[in-house]
Scaffold this motif. Structure first.
Motif, PDB file in Angstrom:
ATOM      1  N   ILE A  25       0.841  -0.961   0.019  1.00 31.71           N
ATOM      2  CA  ILE A  25      -0.151   0.127   0.064  1.00 31.71           C
ATOM      3  C   ILE A  25       1.003   1.222  -0.022  1.00 31.71           C
ATOM      4  O   ILE A  25       1.727   1.209   0.648  1.00 31.71           O
ATOM      5  N   THR A  26       0.673   2.179  -0.876  1.00 31.87           N
ATOM      6  CA  THR A  26       1.620   3.243  -0.977  1.00 31.87           C
ATOM      7  C   THR A  26       0.988   4.671  -0.614  1.00 31.87           C
ATOM      8  O   THR A  26       1.648   5.547  -0.228  1.00 31.87           O
ATOM      9  N   GLY A  27      -0.421   4.604  -0.575  1.00 29.07           N
ATOM     10  CA  GLY A  27      -1.018   5.955  -0.323  1.00 29.07           C
ATOM     11  C   GLY A  27      -1.214   6.137   1.007  1.00 29.07           C
ATOM     12  O   GLY A  27      -1.349   5.017   1.910  1.00 29.07           O
ATOM     13  N   PRO A  28      -1.935   7.338   1.464  1.00 31.66           N
ATOM     14  CA  PRO A  28      -2.260   7.465   3.188  1.00 31.66           C
ATOM     15  C   PRO A  28      -3.836   7.023   3.601  1.00 31.66           C
ATOM     16  O   PRO A  28      -3.826   7.298   4.472  1.00 31.66           O
ATOM     17  N   ALA A  29      -4.431   6.724   2.450  1.00 32.26           N
ATOM     18  CA  ALA A  29      -5.994   6.574   2.450  1.00 32.26           C
ATOM     19  C   ALA A  29      -6.210   5.427   3.665  1.00 32.26           C
ATOM     20  O   ALA A  29      -7.257   5.706   4.479  1.00 32.26           O
ATOM     21  N   GLN A  30      -5.511   4.652   3.987  1.00 38.36           N
ATOM     22  CA  GLN A  30      -5.801   3.601   4.837  1.00 38.36           C
ATOM     23  C   GLN A  30      -4.837   3.621   6.282  1.00 38.36           C
ATOM     24  O   GLN A  30      -4.925   2.776   7.167  1.00 38.36           O
ATOM     25  N   ASP A  31      -4.100   4.752   6.253  1.00 47.46           N
ATOM     26  CA  ASP A  31      -3.104   4.843   7.578  1.00 47.46           C
ATOM     27  C   ASP A  31      -4.106   4.694   8.978  1.00 47.46           C
ATOM     28  O   ASP A  31      -3.296   4.126   9.673  1.00 47.46           O
ATOM     29  N   GLY A  32      -4.969   5.341   9.066  1.00 42.41           N
ATOM     30  CA  GLY A  32      -5.772   5.130  10.282  1.00 42.41           C
ATOM     31  C   GLY A  32      -6.094   3.882  10.512  1.00 42.41           C
ATOM     32  O   GLY A  32      -5.983   3.336  11.769  1.00 42.41           O
ATOM     33  N   THR A  33      -6.728   3.237   9.842  1.00 41.81           N
ATOM     34  CA  THR A  33      -7.188   1.830   9.915  1.00 41.81           C
ATOM     35  C   THR A  33      -5.899   0.842  10.046  1.00 41.81           C
ATOM     36  O   THR A  33      -5.933   0.240  11.170  1.00 41.81           O
ATOM     37  N   LEU A  34      -4.768   0.924   9.380  1.00 38.88           N
ATOM     38  CA  LEU A  34      -3.843   0.268   9.538  1.00 38.88           C
ATOM     39  C   LEU A  34      -3.254   0.533  10.825  1.00 38.88           C
ATOM     40  O   LEU A  34      -2.491  -0.487  11.483  1.00 38.88           O
ATOM     41  N   ALA A  35      -2.923   1.749  11.298  1.00 40.17           N
ATOM     42  CA  ALA A  35      -2.330   2.148  12.637  1.00 40.17           C
ATOM     43  C   ALA A  35      -3.320   1.314  13.693  1.00 40.17           C
ATOM     44  O   ALA A  35      -2.582   0.798  14.697  1.00 40.17           O
ATOM     45  N   ARG A  36      -4.547   1.416  13.791  1.00 38.49           N
ATOM     46  CA  ARG A  36      -5.309   0.678  14.663  1.00 38.49           C
ATOM     47  C   ARG A  36      -5.210  -0.916  14.607  1.00 38.49           C
ATOM     48  O   ARG A  36      -5.080  -1.510  15.743  1.00 38.49           O
ATOM     49  N   LEU A  37      -4.880  -1.420  13.443  1.00 42.21           N
ATOM     50  CA  LEU A  37      -4.988  -2.931  13.351  1.00 42.21           C
ATOM     51  C   LEU A  37      -3.319  -3.327  13.920  1.00 42.21           C
ATOM     52  O   LEU A  37      -3.275  -4.257  14.540  1.00 42.21           O
ATOM     53  N   VAL A  38      -2.493  -2.274  13.611  1.00 44.60           N
ATOM     54  CA  VAL A  38      -0.939  -2.632  14.362  1.00 44.60           C
ATOM     55  C   VAL A  38      -1.307  -2.772  15.798  1.00 44.60           C
ATOM     56  O   VAL A  38      -0.489  -3.487  16.420  1.00 44.60           O
ATOM     57  N   GLY A  39      -1.743  -1.618  16.361  1.00 44.20           N
ATOM     58  CA  GLY A  39      -2.295  -1.600  17.722  1.00 44.20           C
ATOM     59  C   GLY A  39      -2.911  -2.934  18.222  1.00 44.20           C
ATOM     60  O   GLY A  39      -2.551  -3.344  19.333  1.00 44.20           O
ATOM     61  N   ALA A  40      -3.967  -3.415  17.519  1.00 42.58           N
ATOM     62  CA  ALA A  40      -4.617  -4.568  17.960  1.00 42.58           C
ATOM     63  C   ALA A  40      -3.535  -5.613  17.824  1.00 42.58           C
ATOM     64  O   ALA A  40      -3.627  -6.625  18.645  1.00 42.58           O
ATOM     65  N   ALA A  41      -2.780  -5.788  16.975  1.00 40.87           N
ATOM     66  CA  ALA A  41      -1.769  -6.785  16.776  1.00 40.87           C
ATOM     67  C   ALA A  41      -0.860  -6.881  17.820  1.00 40.87           C
ATOM     68  O   ALA A  41      -0.432  -7.884  18.489  1.00 40.87           O
ATOM     69  N   ALA A  42      -0.388  -5.768  18.297  1.00 42.39           N
ATOM     70  CA  ALA A  42       0.330  -5.508  19.457  1.00 42.39           C
ATOM     71  C   ALA A  42      -0.263  -6.053  20.793  1.00 42.39           C
ATOM     72  O   ALA A  42       0.282  -6.531  21.784  1.00 42.39           O
ATOM     73  N   GLU A 151      -2.871  -9.671   8.182  1.00 40.33           N
ATOM     74  CA  GLU A 151      -3.959 -10.609   8.334  1.00 40.33           C
ATOM     75  C   GLU A 151      -5.196 -10.086   8.349  1.00 40.33           C
ATOM     76  O   GLU A 151      -6.132 -10.358   7.817  1.00 40.33           O
ATOM     77  N   LEU A 152      -5.254  -9.156   9.636  1.00 39.77           N
ATOM     78  CA  LEU A 152      -6.525  -8.437  10.027  1.00 39.77           C
ATOM     79  C   LEU A 152      -6.930  -7.838   8.978  1.00 39.77           C
ATOM     80  O   LEU A 152      -8.385  -7.524   8.498  1.00 39.77           O
ATOM     81  N   PHE A 153      -6.035  -6.815   8.226  1.00 43.45           N
ATOM     82  CA  PHE A 153      -6.579  -5.824   7.166  1.00 43.45           C
ATOM     83  C   PHE A 153      -7.242  -6.880   6.012  1.00 43.45           C
ATOM     84  O   PHE A 153      -8.119  -6.340   5.523  1.00 43.45           O
ATOM     85  N   ARG A 154      -6.603  -7.993   5.673  1.00 44.97           N
ATOM     86  CA  ARG A 154      -7.016  -8.664   4.580  1.00 44.97           C
ATOM     87  C   ARG A 154      -8.404  -9.480   4.989  1.00 44.97           C
ATOM     88  O   ARG A 154      -9.079  -9.575   4.254  1.00 44.97           O
ATOM     89  N   ALA A 155      -8.549  -9.913   6.095  1.00 42.88           N
ATOM     90  CA  ALA A 155      -9.981 -10.468   6.485  1.00 42.88           C
ATOM     91  C   ALA A 155     -10.817  -9.476   6.772  1.00 42.88           C
ATOM     92  O   ALA A 155     -12.049  -9.646   6.292  1.00 42.88           O
ATOM     93  N   ARG A 156     -10.450  -8.225   6.643  1.00 42.72           N
ATOM     94  CA  ARG A 156     -11.282  -6.818   7.009  1.00 42.72           C
ATOM     95  C   ARG A 156     -12.015  -6.838   5.427  1.00 42.72           C
ATOM     96  O   ARG A 156     -13.225  -6.602   5.165  1.00 42.72           O
ATOM     97  N   ASP A 157     -11.337  -7.003   4.308  1.00 41.22           N
ATOM     98  CA  ASP A 157     -11.632  -6.916   3.116  1.00 41.22           C
ATOM     99  C   ASP A 157     -12.069  -8.186   2.406  1.00 41.22           C
ATOM    100  O   ASP A 157     -12.392  -7.982   1.070  1.00 41.22           O
ATOM    101  N   GLY A 158     -12.125  -9.161   3.124  1.00 34.88           N
ATOM    102  CA  GLY A 158     -12.817 -10.553   2.541  1.00 34.88           C
ATOM    103  C   GLY A 158     -11.726 -11.203   1.678  1.00 34.88           C
ATOM    104  O   GLY A 158     -11.978 -12.187   1.086  1.00 34.88           O
ATOM    105  N   GLU A 159     -10.513 -10.598   1.751  1.00 37.28           N
ATOM    106  CA  GLU A 159      -9.443 -11.411   0.956  1.00 37.28           C
ATOM    107  C   GLU A 159      -8.911 -12.603   1.623  1.00 37.28           C
ATOM    108  O   GLU A 159      -8.497 -13.605   0.803  1.00 37.28           O
TER     109      GLU A 159
END
Length: 183
Positions: A25-42, A151-159
């Motif tokens: 992912i190169t753009g900033p559109a998903q940054d908030g979601t990804l940061a929360r998912l990193v927090g959940a993974a931590a 993995e959590l991000f992909r599961a969110r998108d149904g991938e």
């Protein structure tokens, strides 16, 4: 015992960049979601290993007791403050003579109160975590957090097909860091 994280780790820097690279992912559109998912993974890493991966400032509220009490998070790096909590009125700092603290080789932090004064409970503020920042985190912990967040991000998108809560590859990365307790 009640633990509160007063200053959580920041997942918007290197951690976010690593997950974005893993997911291409190169753009900033998903940054908030990804940061929360990193927090959940931590948080999942802490639950699995029994230790905080990145340093956070925590506070435990404990009964004012002469017995040694173990703090909730590990590994404890410093215990800078112990405050008395009276039934009524504001908190107050306990003097160094009124309490004792100990940092154990296994990463545990302990506290006991010899002279509580008006305090029925105490608030213990401490720093805990393996690393002070993302770059200093051991590679296997860091990579497991990245993989789980992806993995959590992909599961969110149904991938990704639904499966175990913790993928086997992530568990294998974190297993050497896991603290076990004998009952």
């Amino acid at each position: 015992m009640q633990r509160t994280i007063l200053t959580p780790p920041d997942f918007t820097g290197g951690a976010l960049a690593d997950v974005k690279q893993w997911l291409a992912i190169t753009g900033p559109a998903q940054d908030g979601t990804l940061a929360r998912l990193v927090g959940a993974a931590a948080q999942a890493c802490e639950a699995f290993t029994g230790t905080l991966p990145l340093e956070a400032t925590c506070e435990d509220v404990l009964p004012a007791s002469r017995e040694w009490q173990v703090l909730a998070a590990r590994p404890v790096n410093a215990i800078p403050a112990v405050e008395g909590i009276p039934a009524e009125g504001p908190r107050f700092a306990l003097s160094a003579e009124a309490h004792a603290i100990a940092l154990d080789p296994d990463g545990s932090g302990r506290v006991r109160v010899m002279q509580p004064g008006a305090a029925g409970r105490v608030a213990v503020r401490y720093a805990a975590g393996y690393a002070s920042d993302w770059a200093a985190l051991p590679e296997t912990l860091r990579h497991g957090i990245v993989r789980l967040a992806a993995e959590l991000f992909r599961a969110r998108d149904g991938e990704a097909p639904p499966g175990r809560i913790l993928p086997a590859a992530v568990a294998a990365l974190w297993h050497p860091w896991r603290r076990t307790r004998l009952a």
